[in-house]
Scaffold this motif. Structure first.
Motif, short mmCIF file in Angstrom:
data_model
loop_
_atom_site.label_atom_id
_atom_site.label_comp_id
_atom_site.label_asym_id
_atom_site.label_seq_id
_atom_site.Cartn_x
_atom_site.Cartn_y
_atom_site.Cartn_z
N SER A 41 0.58 -1.40 0.13
CA SER A 41 0.04 -0.10 0.16
C SER A 41 0.76 1.06 0.05
CB SER A 41 -1.04 0.08 1.19
OG SER A 41 -1.71 -1.09 1.19
N SER A 42 1.98 1.49 0.81
CA SER A 42 2.71 2.55 0.97
C SER A 42 3.34 2.77 -0.29
CB SER A 42 3.67 2.81 2.37
OG SER A 42 4.31 1.28 2.12
N LEU A 43 3.95 1.77 -0.91
CA LEU A 43 4.68 1.72 -2.09
C LEU A 43 3.98 2.40 -3.31
CD1 LEU A 43 6.78 -1.40 -2.30
CD2 LEU A 43 7.79 0.91 -1.99
N LEU A 44 2.73 1.65 -3.35
CA LEU A 44 1.75 2.29 -4.27
C LEU A 44 1.16 3.80 -4.15
CD1 LEU A 44 -0.41 -0.99 -4.90
CD2 LEU A 44 1.58 -0.09 -6.45
N MET A 45 1.03 3.97 -2.86
CA MET A 45 0.64 5.52 -2.67
C MET A 45 1.72 6.39 -2.96
SD MET A 45 -2.45 5.54 -1.29
CE MET A 45 -2.32 7.08 -0.40
N MET A 46 2.92 6.00 -2.76
CA MET A 46 4.15 6.94 -3.09
C MET A 46 4.29 6.96 -4.57
SD MET A 46 5.46 7.68 -0.04
CE MET A 46 7.14 8.33 -0.54
N ALA A 47 4.17 6.00 -5.22
CA ALA A 47 4.01 6.13 -6.71
C ALA A 47 3.15 6.94 -7.13
CB ALA A 47 3.85 4.70 -7.30
N LEU A 48 1.68 6.63 -6.78
CA LEU A 48 0.64 7.65 -7.25
C LEU A 48 0.74 9.25 -6.80
CD1 LEU A 48 -2.32 4.74 -6.81
CD2 LEU A 48 -1.19 5.81 -9.07
N ALA A 49 1.53 9.28 -5.78
CA ALA A 49 1.71 10.66 -5.41
C ALA A 49 2.41 11.44 -6.43
CB ALA A 49 2.57 10.79 -4.22
N GLU A 50 3.29 10.77 -7.13
CA GLU A 50 4.13 11.68 -8.35
C GLU A 50 3.28 11.99 -9.42
OE1 GLU A 50 6.98 8.59 -9.53
OE2 GLU A 50 7.92 8.52 -7.70
N MET A 106 -3.16 12.38 2.88
CA MET A 106 -2.51 11.41 3.87
C MET A 106 -1.09 11.07 3.13
SD MET A 106 -1.58 7.75 4.00
CE MET A 106 -2.54 7.05 2.75
N PHE A 107 -0.46 11.59 2.07
CA PHE A 107 0.62 11.56 1.47
C PHE A 107 1.62 11.93 2.48
CE2 PHE A 107 4.07 12.92 -1.35
CZ PHE A 107 4.61 11.57 -1.61
N GLY A 108 1.41 13.45 2.84
CA GLY A 108 2.43 14.03 3.92
C GLY A 108 2.93 13.20 4.97
N PRO A 109 1.89 12.78 5.57
CA PRO A 109 2.22 12.11 6.82
C PRO A 109 3.06 10.63 6.50
CG PRO A 109 0.33 12.74 7.20
CD PRO A 109 0.47 13.22 5.86
N LEU A 110 2.40 10.25 5.32
CA LEU A 110 3.20 8.87 4.83
C LEU A 110 4.52 9.02 4.36
CD1 LEU A 110 2.97 5.92 3.87
CD2 LEU A 110 2.16 6.56 2.13
N GLN A 111 4.67 10.04 3.66
CA GLN A 111 6.12 10.52 3.34
C GLN A 111 7.10 10.66 4.42
OE1 GLN A 111 6.42 14.10 0.89
NE2 GLN A 111 7.99 13.65 -0.10
N GLN A 112 6.61 11.21 5.48
CA GLN A 112 7.43 11.52 6.77
C GLN A 112 7.84 10.07 7.36
OE1 GLN A 112 5.23 14.28 9.11
NE2 GLN A 112 6.23 15.87 8.60
N LEU A 113 6.94 9.12 7.27
CA LEU A 113 7.03 7.96 7.90
C LEU A 113 8.14 7.15 6.88
CD1 LEU A 113 6.53 5.67 9.96
CD2 LEU A 113 4.60 5.03 8.46
N VAL A 114 7.91 7.52 5.77
CA VAL A 114 8.99 6.58 4.83
C VAL A 114 10.19 7.20 5.11
CG1 VAL A 114 9.40 6.31 2.48
CG2 VAL A 114 7.15 5.75 3.21
N GLN A 115 10.47 8.42 5.04
CA GLN A 115 11.56 9.17 5.34
C GLN A 115 12.42 8.86 6.62
OE1 GLN A 115 10.66 13.15 4.96
NE2 GLN A 115 11.18 13.34 2.67
#
Length: 136
Positions: A41-50, A106-115
């Motif tokens: 899920s997180s990988l797909l969300m990161m991709a779709l954020a682009e 939701m992408f902002g918080p997810l991006q912080q977690l990934v970083q």
């Protein structure tokens, strides 16, 4: 006591009360987190954020995901309101996936977690190794 700690304790008590009957769907934290904490899920969300992607593009972008798992994960993200699926009337029909407003929020918080995960991966691996060494 610190007001943040008291606030956290109050929230945890509410969540515990909501789940005492075993109905975890009533716990807002568990209900939302389980939908985005999956392996893909997180990988797909990161991709779709682009940008929006077609199914085949996502499959090539994440080559170790099976077609079945990609389909299921996109379906789950769509069900939760994070992803929009658009079918184009071409022959054969093409499908494009993009983030919804909710998904983008939701992408902002997810991006912080990934970083955070990227920065602390070594420390987590070291902690696991140290723990495992004391267990055997």
């Amino acid at each position: 006591m610190d007001s943040k700690i008291l606030n956290l304790r109050s929230k945890m008590e509410v969540y515990k009360a909501m789940t005492d009957g075993g109905n975890f769907a009533d716990c807002p934290v568990r209900d939302v987190i389980q939908g985005i904490s999956g392996k893909w899920s997180s990988l797909l969300m990161m991709a779709l954020a682009e940008r929006p992607y077609r199914f085949g593009e996502l499959r090539r972008l994440v080559p170790d995901i099976s077609q079945r798992m990609l389909t299921q994960t996109l379906h789950d993200l769509q069900r939760d309101g994070y992803v929009h699926r658009e079918v184009f009337p071409t022959k054969p029909p093409s499908v494009e996936y993009s983030l919804t407003d909710l998904g983008r929020s939701m992408f902002g918080p997810l991006q912080q977690l990934v970083q955070w995960a990227e920065l602390n991966h070594g420390a987590v691996r070291d902690a696991r190794a140290a723990f495992d060494a004391t267990q055997g």
